[in-house]
Design a protein around this motif. Structure first.
Motif, PDB file in Angstrom:
ATOM      1  N   GLY A 124       0.825  -1.208   0.000  1.00 32.59           N
ATOM      2  CA  GLY A 124       0.000   0.000   0.000  1.00 32.59           C
ATOM      3  C   GLY A 124       0.855   1.251   0.000  1.00 32.59           C
ATOM      4  N   GLY A 125       1.240   1.687  -1.174  1.00 38.17           N
ATOM      5  CA  GLY A 125       2.070   2.884  -1.316  1.00 38.17           C
ATOM      6  C   GLY A 125       1.713   3.599  -2.606  1.00 38.17           C
ATOM      7  N   CYS A 126       2.498   4.614  -2.934  1.00 38.12           N
ATOM      8  CA  CYS A 126       2.169   5.420  -4.119  1.00 38.12           C
ATOM      9  C   CYS A 126       3.110   5.138  -5.271  1.00 38.12           C
ATOM     10  N   SER A 127       4.069   4.229  -5.062  1.00 39.98           N
ATOM     11  CA  SER A 127       5.124   3.862  -6.008  1.00 39.98           C
ATOM     12  C   SER A 127       6.250   4.896  -6.043  1.00 39.98           C
ATOM     13  N   GLY A 128       6.150   5.931  -5.223  1.00 37.40           N
ATOM     14  CA  GLY A 128       7.205   6.955  -5.193  1.00 37.40           C
ATOM     15  C   GLY A 128       8.547   6.394  -4.743  1.00 37.40           C
ATOM     16  N   CYS A 129       8.517   5.409  -3.853  1.00 36.76           N
ATOM     17  CA  CYS A 129       9.789   4.813  -3.408  1.00 36.76           C
ATOM     18  C   CYS A 129      10.459   4.095  -4.583  1.00 36.76           C
ATOM     19  N   HIS A 130       9.659   3.449  -5.403  1.00 43.14           N
ATOM     20  CA  HIS A 130      10.238   2.786  -6.577  1.00 43.14           C
ATOM     21  C   HIS A 130      10.731   3.814  -7.603  1.00 43.14           C
ATOM     22  N   VAL A 158      10.628  -3.739   0.315  1.00 46.53           N
ATOM     23  CA  VAL A 158       9.167  -3.743   0.272  1.00 46.53           C
ATOM     24  C   VAL A 158       8.640  -2.348   0.576  1.00 46.53           C
ATOM     25  N   GLU A 159       8.053  -1.747  -0.450  1.00 43.30           N
ATOM     26  CA  GLU A 159       7.463  -0.409  -0.321  1.00 43.30           C
ATOM     27  C   GLU A 159       6.007  -0.515   0.140  1.00 43.30           C
ATOM     28  N   GLY A 160       5.577   0.464   0.915  1.00 45.85           N
ATOM     29  CA  GLY A 160       4.150   0.586   1.232  1.00 45.85           C
ATOM     30  C   GLY A 160       3.773  -0.110   2.531  1.00 45.85           C
ATOM     31  N   PHE A 174      10.865  -0.400   3.039  1.00 42.08           N
ATOM     32  CA  PHE A 174      11.399   0.551   2.055  1.00 42.08           C
ATOM     33  C   PHE A 174      10.508   1.794   2.024  1.00 42.08           C
ATOM     34  N   GLY A 175      10.934   2.829   2.735  1.00 40.21           N
ATOM     35  CA  GLY A 175      10.181   4.088   2.744  1.00 40.21           C
ATOM     36  C   GLY A 175       9.261   4.193   3.946  1.00 40.21           C
ATOM     37  N   ASP A 176       8.822   5.421   4.199  1.00 41.44           N
ATOM     38  CA  ASP A 176       8.092   5.701   5.440  1.00 41.44           C
ATOM     39  C   ASP A 176       6.758   4.953   5.551  1.00 41.44           C
ATOM     40  N   CYS A 177       6.076   4.699   4.443  1.00 40.27           N
ATOM     41  CA  CYS A 177       4.804   3.966   4.548  1.00 40.27           C
ATOM     42  C   CYS A 177       5.054   2.556   5.077  1.00 40.27           C
ATOM     43  N   ALA A 178       6.132   1.938   4.616  1.00 38.12           N
ATOM     44  CA  ALA A 178       6.481   0.602   5.103  1.00 38.12           C
ATOM     45  C   ALA A 178       7.006   0.660   6.535  1.00 38.12           C
ATOM     46  N   ASN A 201       2.784   6.034   7.602  1.00 39.64           N
ATOM     47  CA  ASN A 201       2.903   7.308   6.865  1.00 39.64           C
ATOM     48  C   ASN A 201       1.594   7.705   6.181  1.00 39.64           C
ATOM     49  N   VAL A 202       1.661   8.088   4.922  1.00 40.90           N
ATOM     50  CA  VAL A 202       0.479   8.592   4.205  1.00 40.90           C
ATOM     51  C   VAL A 202      -0.615   7.530   4.123  1.00 40.90           C
ATOM     52  N   THR A 203      -0.216   6.297   3.871  1.00 47.70           N
ATOM     53  CA  THR A 203      -1.212   5.236   3.704  1.00 47.70           C
ATOM     54  C   THR A 203      -2.039   5.052   4.971  1.00 47.70           C
ATOM     55  N   CYS A 237      10.442   9.672   2.442  1.00 46.33           N
ATOM     56  CA  CYS A 237       9.198   9.694   1.673  1.00 46.33           C
ATOM     57  C   CYS A 237       9.412  10.550   0.428  1.00 46.33           C
ATOM     58  N   PRO A 238      10.047   9.934  -0.589  1.00 52.34           N
ATOM     59  CA  PRO A 238      10.628   8.594  -0.598  1.00 52.34           C
ATOM     60  C   PRO A 238      12.059   8.628  -0.066  1.00 52.34           C
ATOM     61  N   PRO A 239      12.662   7.462   0.184  1.00 52.57           N
ATOM     62  CA  PRO A 239      14.079   7.451   0.543  1.00 52.57           C
ATOM     63  C   PRO A 239      14.904   8.032  -0.604  1.00 52.57           C
TER      64      PRO A 239
END
Ligand code: SF4
Length: 176
Positions: free
Chosen positions: A13-19, A58-60, A84-88, A92-94, A146-148
């Motif tokens: 559950g993320g926005c794909s910004g980390c990717h 793993v993002e999200g 991987f990233g603040d949502c994970a 965070n945002v999620t 967000c993102p790393p």
């Protein structure tokens, strides 16, 4: 000759910004490709989860029932799992929907639409609460941002691929 380490990247559950930040590795993607075999990624349209991964990014956050299953399977098959990233890392945002009581009404409204009625058998279920990865499975490292930043992603991968513990200021081993 030592076998190449394997790397998988996933998004829940993320926005794909980390990717997108991962893609910002730019020319370091070439260097990465020479040191690791990417065996799963949304960029590859991977059909089946690999049997084993040395490193999984793993993002999200975990927000749907299918995320729970996916994350547990990734955990079983990964030696090192990185949030991987603040949502994970912390939702965070999620996880903002945890502060709202609109979930039920939104789902009820959606479930009455023709699309939802036609596809209701195939729709994943939204979890009551969004949660970060380490509340579901053990996580070796938290990679914040967000993102790393791409430089940070590279430093962590560079360390891990060389067999070192990542050493960056905000780094800490999860679950210590
Ligand atoms: S941490 Fe930020 S960039 Fe990454 S998935 Fe969450 S909102 Fe998107």
């Amino acid at each position: 000759m030592e076998e190449m380490k394997t790397l998988g990247t996933f998004w829940l559950g993320g926005c794909s910004g980390c990717h997108m930040s991962f893609l910002d590795l730019d020319e370091q993607l070439v260097a990465l490709n020479q040191r690791a075999r990417v065996v799963a990624s949304p960029f590859m349209d991977t059909r089946a989860l690999p049997e084993h991964m040395d490193i999984a990014l793993v993002e999200g956050a975990v927000s749907m029932d299918e995320h729970l299953v996916q994350l547990q399977r990734i955990r079983e098959r990964s030696r090192i799992l990185i949030a991987f990233g603040d949502c994970a890392v912390n939702g965070n945002v999620t996880a903002m929907r945890n502060c709202s009581n609109h979930k039920t009404s939104l789902l009820e409204r959606f479930s009455t639409t023709p699309v939802a009625q036609q596809r209701s058998d195939h729709l994943p279920q939204v979890l009551e609460r969004v949660v970060p990865l380490h509340t579901v499975v053990p996580v070796e490292y938290h990679l914040p941002g967000c993102p790393p930043d791409a430089d940070l992603i590279w430093r962590v991968l560079d360390d891990l691929l060389d067999g070192r513990n990542p050493t960056f200021e905000l780094e800490h081993r999860a679950n210590d």
